[in-house]
Enzyme design. Sequence first.
Site, PDB file in Angstrom:
ATOM      1  N   LYS A  62      39.446  22.969  17.068  1.00  0.00           N
ATOM      2  CA  LYS A  62      38.303  23.252  16.189  1.00  0.00           C
ATOM      3  C   LYS A  62      38.687  24.263  15.117  1.00  0.00           C
ATOM      4  CE  LYS A  62      34.351  21.862  18.837  1.00  0.00           C
ATOM      5  NZ  LYS A  62      33.023  22.156  19.339  1.00  0.00           N
ATOM      6  N   LYS A  74      40.269  10.813  20.691  1.00  0.00           N
ATOM      7  CA  LYS A  74      38.966  10.593  21.354  1.00  0.00           C
ATOM      8  C   LYS A  74      37.867  10.329  20.322  1.00  0.00           C
ATOM      9  CE  LYS A  74      36.644  14.977  21.733  1.00  0.00           C
ATOM     10  NZ  LYS A  74      35.893  15.965  22.402  1.00  0.00           N
ATOM     11  N   LYS A 131      32.077  13.084  17.390  1.00  0.00           N
ATOM     12  CA  LYS A 131      30.969  13.042  16.435  1.00  0.00           C
ATOM     13  C   LYS A 131      31.369  13.611  15.078  1.00  0.00           C
ATOM     14  CE  LYS A 131      28.456  15.723  19.317  1.00  0.00           C
ATOM     15  NZ  LYS A 131      27.356  16.505  19.848  1.00  0.00           N
TER      16      LYS A 131
HETATM   17  P1  TYM Z   1      30.013  17.991  23.795  1.00  0.00           P
HETATM   18  O1  TYM Z   1      28.683  18.220  23.181  1.00  0.00           O
HETATM   19  O2  TYM Z   1      31.201  17.961  22.901  1.00  0.00           O
HETATM   20  O3  TYM Z   1      30.016  16.645  24.626  1.00  0.00           O
HETATM   21  C1  TYM Z   1      29.002  16.363  25.574  1.00  0.00           C
HETATM   22  C2  TYM Z   1      29.586  15.592  26.725  1.00  0.00           C
HETATM   23  O4  TYM Z   1      30.170  14.382  26.256  1.00  0.00           O
HETATM   24  C3  TYM Z   1      31.508  14.262  26.748  1.00  0.00           C
HETATM   25  N1  TYM Z   1      32.304  13.563  25.723  1.00  0.00           N
HETATM   26  C4  TYM Z   1      33.032  12.468  25.965  1.00  0.00           C
HETATM   27  N2  TYM Z   1      33.238  11.750  27.086  1.00  0.00           N
HETATM   28  C5  TYM Z   1      34.021  10.658  26.988  1.00  0.00           C
HETATM   29  N3  TYM Z   1      34.614  10.247  25.835  1.00  0.00           N
HETATM   30  C6  TYM Z   1      34.437  10.929  24.697  1.00  0.00           C
HETATM   31  N4  TYM Z   1      35.001  10.513  23.572  1.00  0.00           N
HETATM   32  C7  TYM Z   1      33.623  12.101  24.720  1.00  0.00           C
HETATM   33  N5  TYM Z   1      33.221  13.001  23.782  1.00  0.00           N
HETATM   34  C8  TYM Z   1      32.430  13.886  24.423  1.00  0.00           C
HETATM   35  C9  TYM Z   1      31.963  15.695  26.947  1.00  0.00           C
HETATM   36  O5  TYM Z   1      33.018  15.772  27.881  1.00  0.00           O
HETATM   37  C10 TYM Z   1      30.712  16.357  27.458  1.00  0.00           C
HETATM   38  O6  TYM Z   1      30.571  16.158  28.846  1.00  0.00           O
HETATM   39  N6  TYM Z   1      30.898  22.474  25.651  1.00  0.00           N
HETATM   40  C11 TYM Z   1      30.226  21.243  25.889  1.00  0.00           C
HETATM   41  C12 TYM Z   1      28.721  21.387  26.000  1.00  0.00           C
HETATM   42  C13 TYM Z   1      28.307  22.360  27.034  1.00  0.00           C
HETATM   43  C14 TYM Z   1      28.328  22.147  28.442  1.00  0.00           C
HETATM   44  C15 TYM Z   1      27.845  23.345  29.009  1.00  0.00           C
HETATM   45  C16 TYM Z   1      28.736  21.077  29.239  1.00  0.00           C
HETATM   46  C17 TYM Z   1      27.830  23.600  26.805  1.00  0.00           C
HETATM   47  N7  TYM Z   1      27.554  24.211  27.988  1.00  0.00           N
HETATM   48  C18 TYM Z   1      27.746  23.490  30.400  1.00  0.00           C
HETATM   49  C19 TYM Z   1      28.630  21.226  30.628  1.00  0.00           C
HETATM   50  C20 TYM Z   1      28.152  22.428  31.190  1.00  0.00           C
HETATM   51  C21 TYM Z   1      30.496  20.322  24.714  1.00  0.00           C
HETATM   52  O7  TYM Z   1      30.813  20.744  23.632  1.00  0.00           O
HETATM   53  O8  TYM Z   1      30.262  19.023  24.968  1.00  0.00           O
END
Ligand code: TYM
Length: 336
Positions: free
Chosen positions: A117, A199, A202
């Site tokens: 990032k 991957k 978004k």
């Molecule tokens: P974030 O918002 O980037 O993504 C949310 C969830 O989606 C999963 N994910 C994917 N899984 C499979 N293939 C992909 N291409 C893909 N892109 C995203 C991520 O693994 C995630 O599970 N830091 C976290 C958000 C967060 C969180 C938490 C998660 C904040 N606090 C506490 C769990 C527990 C994040 O940025 O996810």
Amino acid sequence: MIDGKKTMLSGMQSTGIITLGNYLGALKNWVNLNEEEDIKCFYGIMDLHSITVRQEPANLRKSARTLLLLYIAAGLDPEKNCIFFQSHVPAHPQLAWILNCYTYMGEMNRMTQFKDKAAKHADNINTGLFTYPVLMAADILLYQADYVPVGKDQMQHLEITRDIANRFNGIYGDVFTIPEAYIGKSGARIMSLQDPTKKMSKSDENPNATISLLDDKDTIMRKFKKAVTDSDGFIAYSDDKPGIKNLIDIYCAVTSKSVDEALKESDGMGYGQLKEMVGEAVVAELVPLQERFEALSKDKEYIDKIIKENAEQASYYANKTLRKVMKKVGFTELPR
Ligand code: TYM
């Protein structure tokens, strides 16, 4: 563990679109897990995490509400589960501050998502981006979560959460439950449709690389038709064929079928037919979700009620843990 029940917590950043990767890697598993077991579930709309990248205020507000509607439209019942906005529960940044003081610079320096990032946002490498995993640790530990269902890209953050919790418990006794990551059988890493070695993200600048949960039928089919594959001309599930492998992974995650079943069904097909089969399966999954989303969008009163009640419920549990932590650390309690 809360009230004698196993606990699960997960969440997503409320930024921009929610992708098919987010859905198959996380949200769909939450719904499945939720139906399977008698566990107390918390799902956060992680809007505090969103501002590590500069946000337009109106967009941030809209994205957060959209995410809540998508959670519900995907099948999470807000009457049975606690679905809350992270920014409504001040215990999150409070615990994050405390945990910052039990986390080492060296540990944060190793985080690959920070490095990625920081490279993408070279003009805004803020300290929030650096300590982002500590806030995530606070999210998880506040609810004494046993399970955290996430995609593979979050594994490193889960490991650091466990390290911080173990360190804290080592000093003060059993304060936190040590959480376990829960990775689904399929869909844990959905790749970009335009570069299947990366991957699906978004923040991808090429709109054809990602499927948004709110893309209409024609857009979904068009994006799958344009998906990058290879020039071999035969279907096989192999790391040497990342484009085809990704299409099969998507198909399996959406339909809950095995790779063998998917290969059998696509036997003898050309790439064009395979793309159509996968696109149609995704459309069949997302169209009903979109219809529920539309209906929910019209019910402002109901959604406002959900937001309010769940913020109160989340605060109740979060404050319980925070009070315990503050006492252990040695802060003076407010005289009654
Ligand atoms: P974030 O918002 O980037 O993504 C949310 C969830 O989606 C999963 N994910 C994917 N899984 C499979 N293939 C992909 N291409 C893909 N892109 C995203 C991520 O693994 C995630 O599970 N830091 C976290 C958000 C967060 C969180 C938490 C998660 C904040 N606090 C506490 C769990 C527990 C994040 O940025 O996810």
